[in-house]
Design a protein around this motif. Structure first.
Motif, PDB file in Angstrom:
ATOM      1  N   ASP A 168       5.939  24.821 -17.566  1.00  0.00           N
ATOM      2  CA  ASP A 168       5.214  26.028 -17.166  1.00  0.00           C
ATOM      3  C   ASP A 168       5.191  26.212 -15.653  1.00  0.00           C
ATOM      4  O   ASP A 168       4.961  27.326 -15.165  1.00  0.00           O
ATOM      5  N   PHE A 169       5.449  25.148 -14.908  1.00  0.00           N
ATOM      6  CA  PHE A 169       5.200  25.159 -13.470  1.00  0.00           C
ATOM      7  C   PHE A 169       6.498  25.116 -12.674  1.00  0.00           C
ATOM      8  O   PHE A 169       6.735  24.242 -11.860  1.00  0.00           O
ATOM      9  N   TRP A 170       7.336  26.128 -12.907  1.00  0.00           N
ATOM     10  CA  TRP A 170       8.653  26.168 -12.271  1.00  0.00           C
ATOM     11  C   TRP A 170       8.573  26.550 -10.795  1.00  0.00           C
ATOM     12  O   TRP A 170       9.550  26.417 -10.065  1.00  0.00           O
ATOM     13  N   GLU A 171       7.415  27.013 -10.322  1.00  0.00           N
ATOM     14  CA  GLU A 171       7.223  27.245  -8.897  1.00  0.00           C
ATOM     15  C   GLU A 171       6.218  26.272  -8.287  1.00  0.00           C
ATOM     16  O   GLU A 171       6.264  25.994  -7.090  1.00  0.00           O
ATOM     17  N   GLU A 172       5.307  25.762  -9.091  1.00  0.00           N
ATOM     18  CA  GLU A 172       4.205  24.936  -8.583  1.00  0.00           C
ATOM     19  C   GLU A 172       4.531  23.452  -8.513  1.00  0.00           C
ATOM     20  O   GLU A 172       3.702  22.650  -8.058  1.00  0.00           O
ATOM     21  N   PHE A 173       5.716  23.055  -8.937  1.00  0.00           N
ATOM     22  CA  PHE A 173       6.068  21.642  -9.050  1.00  0.00           C
ATOM     23  C   PHE A 173       5.895  20.812  -7.779  1.00  0.00           C
ATOM     24  O   PHE A 173       5.603  19.618  -7.862  1.00  0.00           O
ATOM     25  N   PRO A 174       6.047  21.385  -6.545  1.00  0.00           N
ATOM     26  CA  PRO A 174       5.862  20.525  -5.368  1.00  0.00           C
ATOM     27  C   PRO A 174       4.456  19.941  -5.239  1.00  0.00           C
ATOM     28  O   PRO A 174       4.262  18.973  -4.502  1.00  0.00           O
ATOM     29  N   LEU A 175       3.499  20.513  -5.957  1.00  0.00           N
ATOM     30  CA  LEU A 175       2.134  19.990  -5.885  1.00  0.00           C
ATOM     31  C   LEU A 175       1.995  18.640  -6.589  1.00  0.00           C
ATOM     32  O   LEU A 175       1.126  17.847  -6.234  1.00  0.00           O
ATOM     33  N   PHE A 176       2.838  18.374  -7.585  1.00  0.00           N
ATOM     34  CA  PHE A 176       2.680  17.127  -8.349  1.00  0.00           C
ATOM     35  C   PHE A 176       3.949  16.276  -8.431  1.00  0.00           C
ATOM     36  O   PHE A 176       3.930  15.197  -9.002  1.00  0.00           O
ATOM     37  N   LEU A 177       5.055  16.743  -7.872  1.00  0.00           N
ATOM     38  CA  LEU A 177       6.284  15.954  -7.844  1.00  0.00           C
ATOM     39  C   LEU A 177       6.642  15.590  -6.408  1.00  0.00           C
ATOM     40  O   LEU A 177       6.612  16.448  -5.524  1.00  0.00           O
ATOM     41  N   ASN A 178       6.982  14.328  -6.184  1.00  0.00           N
ATOM     42  CA  ASN A 178       7.544  13.913  -4.901  1.00  0.00           C
ATOM     43  C   ASN A 178       9.019  14.296  -4.857  1.00  0.00           C
ATOM     44  O   ASN A 178       9.651  14.522  -5.899  1.00  0.00           O
ATOM     45  N   SER A 180      11.500  12.508  -4.404  1.00  0.00           N
ATOM     46  CA  SER A 180      12.333  11.507  -5.072  1.00  0.00           C
ATOM     47  C   SER A 180      12.186  11.524  -6.590  1.00  0.00           C
ATOM     48  O   SER A 180      12.931  10.834  -7.292  1.00  0.00           O
ATOM     49  N   ASP A 181      11.241  12.299  -7.114  1.00  0.00           N
ATOM     50  CA  ASP A 181      11.000  12.330  -8.558  1.00  0.00           C
ATOM     51  C   ASP A 181      12.063  13.171  -9.263  1.00  0.00           C
ATOM     52  O   ASP A 181      12.419  14.258  -8.800  1.00  0.00           O
ATOM     53  N   GLU A 182      12.527  12.685 -10.400  1.00  0.00           N
ATOM     54  CA  GLU A 182      13.456  13.437 -11.220  1.00  0.00           C
ATOM     55  C   GLU A 182      12.677  14.233 -12.262  1.00  0.00           C
ATOM     56  O   GLU A 182      11.726  13.723 -12.850  1.00  0.00           O
ATOM     57  N   CYS A 183      13.083  15.460 -12.502  1.00  0.00           N
ATOM     58  CA  CYS A 183      12.412  16.290 -13.511  1.00  0.00           C
ATOM     59  C   CYS A 183      13.411  17.322 -14.033  1.00  0.00           C
ATOM     60  O   CYS A 183      13.447  18.463 -13.561  1.00  0.00           O
ATOM     61  N   PRO A 184      14.220  16.944 -15.030  1.00  0.00           N
ATOM     62  CA  PRO A 184      15.252  17.856 -15.540  1.00  0.00           C
ATOM     63  C   PRO A 184      14.689  19.100 -16.211  1.00  0.00           C
ATOM     64  O   PRO A 184      15.422  20.082 -16.406  1.00  0.00           O
ATOM     65  N   ASN A 198      16.146  18.391   2.301  1.00  0.00           N
ATOM     66  CA  ASN A 198      14.955  18.007   3.044  1.00  0.00           C
ATOM     67  C   ASN A 198      13.806  17.666   2.092  1.00  0.00           C
ATOM     68  O   ASN A 198      13.059  16.705   2.305  1.00  0.00           O
ATOM     69  N   TYR A 199      13.671  18.455   1.024  1.00  0.00           N
ATOM     70  CA  TYR A 199      12.652  18.185   0.003  1.00  0.00           C
ATOM     71  C   TYR A 199      12.882  16.804  -0.615  1.00  0.00           C
ATOM     72  O   TYR A 199      11.937  16.005  -0.747  1.00  0.00           O
ATOM     73  N   LYS A 200      14.105  16.520  -1.016  1.00  0.00           N
ATOM     74  CA  LYS A 200      14.416  15.229  -1.647  1.00  0.00           C
ATOM     75  C   LYS A 200      14.072  14.061  -0.734  1.00  0.00           C
ATOM     76  O   LYS A 200      13.573  13.025  -1.176  1.00  0.00           O
ATOM     77  N   LYS A 201      14.305  14.241   0.537  1.00  0.00           N
ATOM     78  CA  LYS A 201      14.115  13.143   1.485  1.00  0.00           C
ATOM     79  C   LYS A 201      12.674  12.979   1.930  1.00  0.00           C
ATOM     80  O   LYS A 201      12.198  11.839   2.113  1.00  0.00           O
ATOM     81  N   ASN A 202      11.947  14.087   2.090  1.00  0.00           N
ATOM     82  CA  ASN A 202      10.661  14.017   2.791  1.00  0.00           C
ATOM     83  C   ASN A 202       9.422  14.459   2.008  1.00  0.00           C
ATOM     84  O   ASN A 202       8.306  14.138   2.419  1.00  0.00           O
TER      85      ASN A 202
END
Length: 220
Positions: A168-178, A180-184, A198-202
């Motif tokens: 459900d959270f295809w825009e809100e994911f940065p709030l709960f995923l680092n 480095s986290d994988e989420c297919p 930059n997101y993947k690294k930091n």
């Protein structure tokens, strides 16, 4: 002309003489977007400009129709429009002649841009006025987006009588995923575009995972 794709529309504009950069996007109905090609040499559009539904660029007006009746003279009217790089328009925006919009600007929904907008600005209204710098608006939206996401999670449970899912959270994911986290289940790379590496690294999430996010929304 038939606007079967953004690529064909850009090619058409360039063929007519409009200067338009790379990476421009046309959202929510290409057929509703109107870029004035009566005087194509007066339009310059930079790179990575995003046009939304019912956006218009107008290099002329037709007050002369009134003048023909009141003064019996034909008075021409035209002026340049220049849009910088990394500019995004909300829906139903109009840019009138003799206007320059600088780089890194957001023009809010329903705006009528009648005067120049400096780079790194957020502008809205009819006529459009600068309400914040892009940095100020970034910080404001960064904080507001947290409560908005939590409210969205609660609305899913209340409206559909089910527990929210990560999909459900295809825009809100940065709030709960680092980073480095994988989420297919989520279109992370597509959403982030050039900011993906930059997101993947930091990137560090605000919440300690999806379950912590739901807990803060009051969902067990």
């Amino acid at each position: 002309m038939a606007r079967t794709s953004p690529k064909r529309y850009v090619a058409y504009l360039r063929k007519r003489g409009v200067v338009i950069g790379e990476g421009c996007k046309f959202y929510s109905g290409l057929k509703t977007i109107s870029i004035d090609t009566t005087r194509p040499s007066l339009i310059e559009i930079g790179n990575d400009v995003a046009f939304n539904k019912n956006c218009k660029l107008v290099t002329h007006d037709y007050a002369t129709k009134v003048f023909l009746a009141t003064h019996q003279e034909f008075i021409a009217s035209s002026g340049k429009i220049k849009i910088g790089n990394n500019v995004s328009f909300g829906m139903d925006c109009t840019v009138l002649k003799n206007v320059t919009i600088g780089d890194n600007c957001f023009i809010g929904l329903g705006s009528v841009v009648t005067k120049n907008i400096p780079s790194n600005s957020v502008a809205i209204g009819a006529p459009a006025k600068v309400i914040a710098t892009i940095d100020e608006y970034f910080m404001k939206r960064k904080e507001e987006s947290v409560q908005e996401a939590l409210e969205y999670a609660r609305s899913i449970q209340e409206r559909f009588n089910r527990r929210p899912k990560i999909e459900d959270f295809w825009e809100e994911f940065p709030l709960f995923l680092n980073g480095s986290d994988e989420c297919p289940e989520l279109p992370i790379k597509a959403q982030l575009g050039p900011a993906y590496e930059n997101y993947k690294k930091n990137h560090k999430a605000r919440f300690n995972g999806f379950e912590d996010f739901l807990k803060n929304a009051g969902i067990e």
